[in-house]
Design an enzyme around this catalytic site. Structure first.
Site, short mmCIF file in Angstrom:
data_model
loop_
_atom_site.label_atom_id
_atom_site.label_comp_id
_atom_site.label_asym_id
_atom_site.label_seq_id
_atom_site.Cartn_x
_atom_site.Cartn_y
_atom_site.Cartn_z
N CYS A 103 -13.17 3.50 -28.91
CA CYS A 103 -14.20 4.19 -29.19
C CYS A 103 -14.92 4.53 -27.72
O CYS A 103 -16.07 4.09 -27.72
CB CYS A 103 -14.92 3.40 -30.14
SG CYS A 103 -13.94 3.35 -31.68
N GLU A 104 -14.43 5.15 -27.14
CA GLU A 104 -15.30 5.65 -25.74
C GLU A 104 -14.57 6.99 -25.32
O GLU A 104 -13.25 7.04 -25.24
CB GLU A 104 -14.77 4.63 -24.69
CG GLU A 104 -15.41 3.21 -24.80
CD GLU A 104 -15.42 2.60 -23.31
OE1 GLU A 104 -15.72 3.21 -22.34
OE2 GLU A 104 -15.66 1.25 -23.37
N TYR A 108 -9.49 5.12 -12.38
CA TYR A 108 -9.26 5.91 -11.00
C TYR A 108 -9.07 7.55 -11.21
O TYR A 108 -8.64 8.01 -10.38
CB TYR A 108 -7.98 5.57 -10.40
CG TYR A 108 -7.90 3.96 -10.23
CD1 TYR A 108 -8.94 3.17 -9.49
CD2 TYR A 108 -6.92 3.34 -10.97
CE1 TYR A 108 -8.73 1.71 -9.83
CE2 TYR A 108 -6.76 1.84 -11.02
CZ TYR A 108 -7.56 1.20 -10.26
OH TYR A 108 -7.61 -0.18 -10.18
N GLU A 133 4.13 -6.72 1.85
CA GLU A 133 3.90 -6.91 0.27
C GLU A 133 3.67 -5.98 -0.30
O GLU A 133 2.89 -5.48 -1.05
CB GLU A 133 2.36 -7.74 0.37
CG GLU A 133 2.05 -8.87 1.27
CD GLU A 133 0.74 -9.22 1.64
OE1 GLU A 133 -0.19 -8.53 1.07
OE2 GLU A 133 0.30 -10.35 2.30
N PRO A 134 4.86 -5.13 -0.58
CA PRO A 134 4.60 -3.74 -1.52
C PRO A 134 4.77 -4.37 -3.02
O PRO A 134 5.36 -5.21 -3.36
CB PRO A 134 6.12 -3.26 -1.12
CG PRO A 134 7.11 -4.40 -0.89
CD PRO A 134 6.20 -5.63 -0.07
N GLY A 135 3.84 -3.58 -3.76
CA GLY A 135 3.71 -3.88 -5.07
C GLY A 135 4.32 -2.51 -5.67
O GLY A 135 5.38 -2.32 -6.38
N TYR A 182 0.48 -1.77 -12.31
CA TYR A 182 -0.88 -1.70 -12.66
C TYR A 182 -1.04 -1.11 -14.38
O TYR A 182 -2.01 -0.55 -14.28
CB TYR A 182 -1.87 -1.20 -11.77
CG TYR A 182 -1.56 -1.63 -10.28
CD1 TYR A 182 -2.00 -3.00 -9.69
CD2 TYR A 182 -0.98 -0.84 -9.22
CE1 TYR A 182 -1.69 -3.26 -8.70
CE2 TYR A 182 -0.99 -1.61 -7.97
CZ TYR A 182 -1.12 -2.87 -7.68
OH TYR A 182 -0.83 -3.21 -6.29
N GLY A 224 0.83 -1.19 -0.09
CA GLY A 224 0.04 0.07 -0.04
C GLY A 224 0.86 1.25 -0.02
O GLY A 224 0.27 2.43 -0.18
#
Ligand code: LLP
Length: 473
Positions: A345-346, A317, A274-276, A374, A239
């Site tokens: 196409c959005e 996000y 648990e670092p990502g 991510y 986190g």
């Protein structure tokens, strides 16, 4: 320090100009810097050097095996949340004894594989999961080492979609019920309680929420011990945030570690972290090319060849990613306020909104920064766009660590059921007649540079694949 910098007017990853990789690999592509991965791991590991800590890299942030192997060589274990991640971790050289398995929905098959491999621990998230895991372990004649993830009901003060430690989130067991759940776990024959687990969210930019959660967990450990449980490990999750924008300064690993020591040190527990994002986020960029610049009355749109399917964080996000041209703008270069968008196409396919950037023109290359976490892992083939290739740089060298799939790879995953098999031929005839659609030219034509002779455009189930059964009512 960052390993992505301008040198001689060219944006580099370590010692390699990104434009050189673009010339070889084509755009868009992800590029990671080994030195950044190593440096971020080292900073984290050094912060915890005085404590008994196992640093388990959260693979979900970036599970390219070259990235995992780089971190594993530096000393990292792995935090996995699926069979696929478990397989990737082991394939990339992480010993099972340094792997923890998190996640709210582990299947019996995943549990069996992890038990057979002999992983460090399971982080269990519910009572039904306790029962399943115990049963699977018993059937294999094993004992599963477990922590139970508690939900401390703490606001992580991050984006709602990546906040996991509030009572309304699906994660963990409510901390008020934790003692009862531990009592249940202790009664199950296939389990051995080893500790407590907590993870309250991602991209936290202050220590306060961590400290509030860990304080609650520390108090719980004392109670669980009083209840007779042998709590020897604390898994404190991941986190820790990174700076995405100028001026942001999330806590350093050293400050984070000092707080953890102050709040939990007296318990004498071994730590799992648990670092990502912190290890990989800043170690990657997404390089794209400007296809068009389109001015409308209200806005100027810079249309890139990268899109929301390649990097979804801004769409999902409202995340900010710095964007820089690969060629350093002159000191007196004109600036423009633009929307950076992709070809999907959005209207949500926006990588940056009202961003002030040096004026860009067709053909310019840009780097979308802090895209190592991510990014590639959340990519999809939406709009039938092939997944973006990944490149790992080391010093003056670089390697393609995941090639761009061909259209044959992409289209070849589909199968036509027997009742449509003829239709493909018919479409082909119609297509040939109108000579309009590429897909309808199936079997009669190939598009230069996209389909190989070995992979005609025709959609057919290969002879080796049995045709699907037609369901009759
Ligand atoms: N451990 C657990 C149990 C997790 O759920 C996560 C992230 C981590 C560790 C690693 O967290 P990190 O150190 O990377 O913050 N896709 C979102 C982030 C989702 C995070 C999910 N869980 C984004 O792009 O911001």
């Amino acid at each position: 320090m960052t390993h992505f910098t301008y040198r001689n007017g060219e944006f580099h990853a370590e010692d390699v100009p990104l434009s050189r990789i673009a010339a070889e690999v084509g755009t868009p592509f992800y590029c990671y810097a080994s030195a950044a991965l190593e440096e971020h791991y080292r900073a984290f590991a050094e912060a915890f050097a005085a404590m008994p800590a196992l640093i388990c890299y959260a693979l979900k942030a970036n599970s390219n095996q070259a990235v995992i192997a780089t971190l594993a060589a530096a000393g990292a274990g792995a935090d996995v949340v699926s069979e696929g991640e478990l397989r990737r971790a082991m394939a990339a050289g992480v010993p099972a004894s340094r792997i923890v398995f998190s996640g709210v929905g582990k299947t019996a098959g995943e549990m069996a594989l992890a038990l057979a491999a002999g992983i460090h621990q399971f982080n269990v998230e519910s009572e039904p999961e306790l029962h399943s895991l115990s049963a699977v372990a018993q059937s294999l004649g094993k004992i599963a080492p477990i922590t139970i993830r508690v939900n401390p009901d703490i606001d992580a003060r991050t984006h709602a979609k990546i906040s996991t430690g509030k009572a309304e989130n699906k994660f963990g067991v409510p901390w008020q019920r934790a003692r009862a759940v531990y009592r249940q776990a202790a009664a199950l024959p296939g389990l051995k309680i080893v500790g407590v687990d907590v993870h309250i969210g991602s991209q936290l930019t202050e220590l306060g929420p961590f400290e509030a959660a860990f304080t609650r967990v520390a108090a719980l450990v004392a109670e669980l011990r009083a209840d007779g449980h042998d709590i020897t490990r604390l898994d404190l999750g991941g986190g820790l945030g990174i700076p995405y924008e100028a001026g942001q300064q999330p806590p350093s690993p050293a400050d984070y570690a000092a707080m953890i020591r102050r709040v939990t040190g007296h318990l004498g527990c071994a730590l799992v972290l648990e670092p990502g994002r912190r290890l990989v986020g800043d170690a990657g960029v997404l390089v794209a090319q400007v296809l068009y610049v389109k001015a409308s009355e209200r806005k100027t749109f810079v249309i890139l060849d990268a899109a929301m399917n390649d990097l979804i964080r801004p769409s999902l996000y409202d995340a900010w990613h710095d964007i820089v041209p690969l060629r350093k703008p002159a000191a007196d270069a004109p600036y423009q306020v633009v929307d950076i968008v992709g070809p999907v196409c959005e209207s949500g396919d926006t990588l940056a909104t009202d961003r002030r950037l040096p004026s860009l023109v067709k053909g310019d290359l840009v780097a979308i920064r802090s895209a190592g976490a991510y990014g590639a892992v959340m990519a999809s083939t939406y709009n039938t766009r092939p997944l973006v290739p990944e490149v790992l740089v080391k010093g003056e060298g670089f390697a393609l660590v995941r090639p761009r799939p061909s259209y044959a790879d992409l289209l070849g995953l589909d199968r036509l059921p027997p009742w449509l098999d003829g239709a493909a031929g018919a479409a082909s005839a119609a297509g040939a007649a109108s000579a309009s659609s590429t897909a309808s030219a199936a079997g009669t034509a190939s598009i230069p540079g996209t389909a190989s002779a070995a992979a005609p455009l025709a959609l057919r189930h290969p002879a080796a694949t049995p045709p699907p059964k037609i369901l009759r009512t």
